[in-house]
Design an enzyme around this catalytic site. Structure first.
Site, PDB file in Angstrom:
ATOM      1  N   SER A  71       0.811  -1.217   0.000  1.00 55.27           N
ATOM      2  CA  SER A  71       0.000   0.000   0.000  1.00 55.27           C
ATOM      3  C   SER A  71       0.846   1.269   0.000  1.00 55.27           C
ATOM      4  O   SER A  71       0.322   2.349  -0.268  1.00 55.27           O
ATOM      5  CB  SER A  71      -0.954   0.008   1.199  1.00 55.27           C
ATOM      6  OG  SER A  71      -0.246   0.282   2.392  1.00 55.27           O
ATOM      7  N   LYS A  99       1.148   4.150   7.103  1.00 55.76           N
ATOM      8  CA  LYS A  99       0.399   4.967   6.164  1.00 55.76           C
ATOM      9  C   LYS A  99       0.835   6.428   6.319  1.00 55.76           C
ATOM     10  O   LYS A  99       1.554   6.785   7.257  1.00 55.76           O
ATOM     11  CB  LYS A  99      -1.118   4.884   6.434  1.00 55.76           C
ATOM     12  CG  LYS A  99      -1.731   3.506   6.258  1.00 55.76           C
ATOM     13  CD  LYS A  99      -1.868   3.129   4.805  1.00 55.76           C
ATOM     14  CE  LYS A  99      -2.555   1.779   4.667  1.00 55.76           C
ATOM     15  NZ  LYS A  99      -1.730   0.667   5.168  1.00 55.76           N
TER      16      LYS A  99
END
Length: 320
Positions: free
Chosen positions: A72, A109
Site C-alpha cells: 500500500s 500509512k
C-alpha cells in the site's frame, strides 16, 4: 506501591552504589512485519505488546526498527522487506508517514487531516482506500524518519535462463536439433530417468486436471511448474512452453500466454511447488497477485502431481 515508596527504594539503591532507573517509557515489542495493507490485515498478524524501558536509556524520542510487508506504500518507495526507522513521542503533521496502531494491529500509512477536521491514514497506492479514523480505536506509535531498503535478490527464472543460454553456447555447432514439423516433442525430453514417457498420457492429464477446470490464464503456470519439477521439460522458457500447449490444445477456451505465466515464474513461485506455502508467498507477493490466485495455483499443482504419479511409461526399461 505508591510513587513515594518507589522513589524511596530508588534512593536506597543509589546509596548502595547502584544506578537504578525507573522503567517509565512504553516501547513496542515488534517481532513481526508491519503491514502496508488494511487494518484488518494488520490485526490478524501483528503484535501490540509493549515493554517498559527507562527514559534515560531510550531518550526523549525512542527509535525502533520494523520490517514492512505489503504494497500500500508502493508509490512512496516503501516495499515489502524494507525496514523502517520509527521515532516515538514526536509531533506528527499532515503528510508524515507514520506507524499507527489501528483496531489492535500495526500499519504504516501517511497521516492526513481533512478540511472538516477528520483524521485519515492514506496509502500511497491507488489500489488501496484511505482509512477514516473516526469512531475506531487508534493511535500513532511513531513517525517514520528513515528507510533501509531490503536486500536485493536476482530472479530465479532469469538466472536459470542465463545459465541455460551459456550451456547452449558450449555445445558443438553440429548438435542435432528437432525439426519444426515435430511439434509434439518440441520442448519435452525424449527419455525421463532412462525410461520412455507416454506423452499422450501426460497431455491427457494436463487436459483433465488443468484445462477442464481452468478459469484464469495464470493456471497454465501450474502445468508448466509441475512438468518442470518432474524433469519432463527440456527447456525452461515460457514462450516455448506456451507454443507447445497451444499446439496440444488448439481449442482451449483460454490460450496459454507466456506473459501471463511470467507474473508467477519469479521469486518464491519459481521454486518447486512442493516448497510453496502461503506465508512465504505473502512475503514475496508482487503487485497484481493475490492469495486466492496462489491457492488456486497450488491446488492445480497438487492435482496434477497426483495425476502423473507414477509417471506413465511406454516401456518398463530401456537397454542402456
Amino acid at each position: 506501591m505508591t510513587y513515594e515508596e518507589v522513589i524511596k527504594e530508588l534512593e536506597l539503591l543509589r546509596a548502595a552504589g547502584l544506578n537504578p532507573m525507573l522503567c517509565d517509557t512504553e516501547v513496542p515489542l515488534v517481532d513481526v512485519p508491519v503491514l502496508a495493507g488494511t487494518p484488518s490485515d494488520a490485526g490478524d498478524v501483528t503484535s501490540n505488546e509493549y515493554v517498559l524501558m527507562p527514559r534515560k536509556l531510550v531518550g526523549q524520542h525512542p527509535v525502533f526498527l520494523i520490517d514492512v510487508d505489503g504494497l500500500s506504500m508502493h508509490d512512496a518507495d516503501i516495499m515489502p522487506g524494507d525496514r523502517l526507522e520509527v521515532q516515538m513521542d514526536t509531533a506528527v503533521n499532515d503528510g508524515d508517514i507514520v506507524v499507527a496502531e489501528v483496531d489492535g494491529g500495526f500499519t504504516v500509512k501517511a497521516f492526513f487531516t481533512d478540511g472538516d477536521g477528520r483524521q485519515w491514514l492514506v496509502p500511497q497506492n491507488t489500489s488501496f482506500a484511505p482509512i477514516l479514523l473516526d469512531n475506531r480505536p487508534w493511535r500513532v506509535i511513531g513517525k517514520v524518519i528513515g528507510l533501509r531498503k531490503g536486500i536485493p535478490r536476482a530472479s530465479y527464472a532469469d538466472c536459470a535462463k542465463a545459465v541455460l543460454n551459456a550451456s547452449r553456447q558450449t555445445r558443438s555447432e553440429g548438435a542435432a536439433t528437432l525439426p519444426p514439423e515435430q511439434p509434439t516433442i518440441l520442448i519435452f525430453r525424449k527419455y525421463h530417468q532412462r525410461r520412455a514417457v507416454d506423452y499422450n498420457a501426460v497431455r491427457q492429464a494436463v487436459e483433465r486436471v488443468v484445462l477442464k477446470q481452468m478459469r484464469h490464464a495464470y493456471e497454465w503456470y501450474a502445468a508448466y511448474r509441475v512438468l518442470m519439477d518432474l524433469g519432463l521439460i527440456d527447456d525452461p522458457m515460457l514462450t516455448r512452453f506456451a507454443q507447445q500447449m497451444n499446439v496440444w490444445f488448439p481449442d482451449a477456451s483460454i490460450r496459454c500466454s507466456a506473459d501471463r505465466m511470467g507474473d508467477y515464474a519469479v521469486g518464491y513461485t519459481a521454486r518447486s511447488s512442493k516448497l510453496w506455502n502461503v506465508e512465504m508467498y505473502r512475503r514475496d507477493m508482487r503487485q497484481g497477485q493475490s492469495i486466492t490466485a496462489f491457492n488456486t495455483l497450488l491446488h492445480r499443482c497438487e492435482e496434477l502431481y497426483a495425476a502423473l504419479f507414477p509417471l506413465p511409461l511406454l516401456e518398463p526399461g530401456l537397454p542402456f
